[in-house]
Design an enzyme around this catalytic site. Structure first.
Site, PDB file in Angstrom:
ATOM      1  N   GLY A  71      -0.078   1.268  -3.801  1.00 54.47           N
ATOM      2  CA  GLY A  71      -0.861   1.503  -2.585  1.00 54.47           C
ATOM      3  C   GLY A  71      -1.054   2.989  -2.343  1.00 54.47           C
ATOM      4  N   ASN A 152       2.545  -1.108   9.363  1.00 56.48           N
ATOM      5  CA  ASN A 152       3.763  -1.528   8.668  1.00 56.48           C
ATOM      6  C   ASN A 152       5.022  -1.446   9.532  1.00 56.48           C
ATOM      7  OD1 ASN A 152       2.883   1.296   8.162  1.00 56.48           O
ATOM      8  ND2 ASN A 152       4.960   1.496   7.372  1.00 56.48           N
ATOM      9  N   GLN A 180      -0.314  -4.072   3.821  1.00 60.02           N
ATOM     10  CA  GLN A 180       0.548  -5.085   4.453  1.00 60.02           C
ATOM     11  C   GLN A 180      -0.146  -6.432   4.663  1.00 60.02           C
ATOM     12  OE1 GLN A 180       3.799  -5.073   5.141  1.00 60.02           O
ATOM     13  NE2 GLN A 180       4.268  -2.943   4.680  1.00 60.02           N
ATOM     14  N   SER A 200      -1.033  -3.329  -2.800  1.00 60.44           N
ATOM     15  CA  SER A 200       0.164  -3.078  -3.596  1.00 60.44           C
ATOM     16  C   SER A 200       0.883  -4.406  -3.854  1.00 60.44           C
ATOM     17  CB  SER A 200       1.075  -2.126  -2.817  1.00 60.44           C
ATOM     18  OG  SER A 200       2.233  -1.869  -3.553  1.00 60.44           O
ATOM     19  N   HIS A 202       3.846  -5.291  -4.823  1.00 61.29           N
ATOM     20  CA  HIS A 202       5.249  -5.589  -4.465  1.00 61.29           C
ATOM     21  C   HIS A 202       5.422  -6.045  -3.020  1.00 61.29           C
ATOM     22  CE1 HIS A 202       6.608  -1.827  -2.291  1.00 61.29           C
ATOM     23  NE2 HIS A 202       5.580  -1.303  -2.915  1.00 61.29           N
ATOM     24  N   THR A 238      -3.851   4.327 -20.037  1.00 61.12           N
ATOM     25  CA  THR A 238      -3.706   2.963 -20.567  1.00 61.12           C
ATOM     26  C   THR A 238      -3.201   2.034 -19.468  1.00 61.12           C
ATOM     27  OG1 THR A 238      -3.281   3.871 -22.740  1.00 61.12           O
ATOM     28  CG2 THR A 238      -2.591   1.586 -22.383  1.00 61.12           C
ATOM     29  N   CYS A 328      15.032   8.092  17.413  1.00 55.61           N
ATOM     30  CA  CYS A 328      15.876   9.171  17.926  1.00 55.61           C
ATOM     31  C   CYS A 328      15.186  10.512  17.758  1.00 55.61           C
ATOM     32  CB  CYS A 328      17.224   9.188  17.223  1.00 55.61           C
ATOM     33  SG  CYS A 328      17.121   9.626  15.513  1.00 55.61           S
TER      34      CYS A 328
HETATM   35  N1  PLP Z   1       0.532   1.562   3.092  1.00 60.06           N
HETATM   36  C1  PLP Z   1       1.351   0.776   3.818  1.00 60.06           C
HETATM   37  C2  PLP Z   1       0.875   0.234   5.122  1.00 60.06           C
HETATM   38  C3  PLP Z   1       2.643   0.470   3.357  1.00 60.06           C
HETATM   39  O1  PLP Z   1       3.444  -0.299   4.090  1.00 60.06           O
HETATM   40  C4  PLP Z   1       3.046   1.004   2.108  1.00 60.06           C
HETATM   41  C5  PLP Z   1       4.410   0.751   1.600  1.00 60.06           C
HETATM   42  O2  PLP Z   1       5.359   0.607   2.354  1.00 60.06           O
HETATM   43  C6  PLP Z   1       2.148   1.793   1.386  1.00 60.06           C
HETATM   44  C7  PLP Z   1       0.906   2.046   1.904  1.00 60.06           C
HETATM   45  C8  PLP Z   1       2.521   2.374   0.067  1.00 60.06           C
HETATM   46  O3  PLP Z   1       2.472   1.410  -0.940  1.00 60.06           O
HETATM   47  P1  PLP Z   1       3.223   1.643  -2.347  1.00 60.06           P
HETATM   48  O4  PLP Z   1       4.666   1.391  -2.090  1.00 60.06           O
HETATM   49  O5  PLP Z   1       2.632   0.647  -3.261  1.00 60.06           O
HETATM   50  O6  PLP Z   1       2.944   3.027  -2.751  1.00 60.06           O
END
Ligand code: PLP
Length: 391
Positions: A71, A152, A180, A200, A202, A238, A328
């Site tokens: 991402g 996020n 997200q 992304s 993952h 690649t 904080c």
């Molecule tokens: N954008 C948002 C809203 C995210 O939550 C994250 C990862 O936490 C990213 C971008 C970044 O993605 P990546 O971990 O694939 O670089």
């Protein structure tokens, strides 16, 4: 006791089927997709199949999907190329963006003299779209609007269609960070006139190190990594064939189960809110986090009514993984920009934000363990408070 994972907005565990699909590629399809022989062409076909699958999901053409490493890279490529190649002179964004957007925008300001205008959120984390329209109408500068679909930290969603239409009417480019929301929500980019989006793998039970950028064909965007002609010259290097296949399998599983997962996870979220509200007096929920359809169903952001910068560590010692959006203003952890935007001074000083994020693997039993642990931590603060008042 088994450890409990409630940090799915940070990353998700890989599905078995995703691992199996990737292992198959590593063992068998090791060819370089740029090679013209059969080894290369077999690997190339695997990539193009996933590209078509992603394009079908988003209702776009395969040529508009560019595989990247994550991402962060997708967002960097889009923002940097808008400035470097498309003549963007002004970026309108919000202070609630992920660091990979926020820092890239600042980099463009420092190095390229781009004007940056921030749309400040209100205490619910909502953005004023009338203000966006006004800003767009009052300047001739070529503008990129970069606003994330789903936040996020607090899960707030923006009205993607409305923002895209405002941008289109005012001839601004529109980029949205969909990291997200991709694979968790149905998205139809043939109905939403946005220009760029990011993903992304993952975040939806796929592997790390693979993502993609949606780049509208008519936009003229170019890549920032130069070299070979891979990814239609937008992203040289690649291809990560095994990662792309993993992304494809994870997307396939998510889409096959999208309705079922969404209602199951929403029920887990509702249960979490209900139990926390009953057991932790004074608890609040940040932004639109507790509101259905206005926030991601995959996470809830709570505001605990006591100050405990060590809460993440305490829960971790009990085998529970959550994320601590820190509010904080001093100490080891830096305050989160999102929390600074939506909390008042009193809340910043006396409360603790906690992000609890779910997947289809989360159970109500796990939530019960979390709630009991939080009750115990919270009651130790009650005892301290009572002792102090009686001194
Ligand atoms: N954008 C948002 C809203 C995210 O939550 C994250 C990862 O936490 C990213 C971008 C970044 O993605 P990546 O971990 O694939 O670089």
């Amino acid at each position: 006791m088994d450890k409990i994972y409630l940090d799915n907005a940070a990353t998700t565990p890989l599905s078995e089927e995703v691992i199996d699909a990737m292992v198959d590629v590593m063992k068998v399809n090791f060819g370089n997709p740029s090679s013209t022989h059969s080894f290369g062409q077999e690997a190339k076909i695997l990539i193009e199949n996933v590209r078509r699958e992603v394009a079908d999901y988003l209702h776009v053409t395969p040529a508009e999907i560019i595989f990247t490493s994550c991402g962060t890279e997708s967002n960097n490529m889009i923002i940097k190329s808008c400035v470097n190649h498309l003549g963007v002179e002004r970026i309108i964004t919000s202070p609630m963006e992920h660091k990979c957007v926020a820092e890239t925008v600042l980099d463009m300001k420092k190095r390229r003299g781009v004007e940056v205008v921030y749309l400040r959120p209100d205490q619910k984390g909502d953005l004023d779209l009338n203000k966006l329209e006004e800003l767009l109408k009052n300047s001739e500068k070529k503008t990129l609007v970069s606003l994330m679909h789903a936040n996020n930290e607090i899960g707030n969603l923006i009205d993607l269609k409305k923002v895209a239409e405002i941008c289109k009417e005012n001839k601004a480019l529109f980029h949205t960070d969909t990291v997200q929301s991709m694979a968790h929500m149905k998205l139809d980019f043939s109905e939403i006139p946005l220009d760029f989006a990011s993903c992304s793998a993952h975040k939806f039970h796929g592997p790390k190190g693979i993502g993609f950028a949606f780049v509208r064909k008519s936009s003229g965007l170019k890549g920032i990594i130069t070299g070979g002609p891979q990814e239609r010259t937008l992203r040289a290097g690649t291809e990560n064939v095994c990662g792309i296949v993993g992304l494809g399998k994870a997307l396939e599983i998510s889409l096959n189960n999208i309705t079922e997962y969404a209602s199951y996870i929403q029920a887990i979220k509702d249960y979490t809110i209900e139990r926390l509200s009953a057991e932790i007096p004074g608890i609040k929920f940040n932004g639109r986090s507790a509101e259905k359809d206005k926030s991601l169903y995959t996470l809830v952001s709570a505001l605990l009514p006591f100050k405990d910068p060590m809460i993440g560590l305490k829960l971790d010692m009990k085998g529970i993984a959550v994320s601590q959006g820190s509010a904080c203003s001093s100490g080891a952890s830096k305050p989160s920009m999102v929390m600074m935007m939506i909390l008042d001074e009193e809340e910043m000083q006396n409360s603790t934000p906690l992000r609890i994020s779910f997947s289809h693997l989360t159970t109500t039993e796990q939530i019960d363990v979390l709630v009991d642990a939080l009750k115990e931590i919270s009651s130790s603060f009650e005892i301290e408070k009572t002792n102090f008042e009686h001194r």
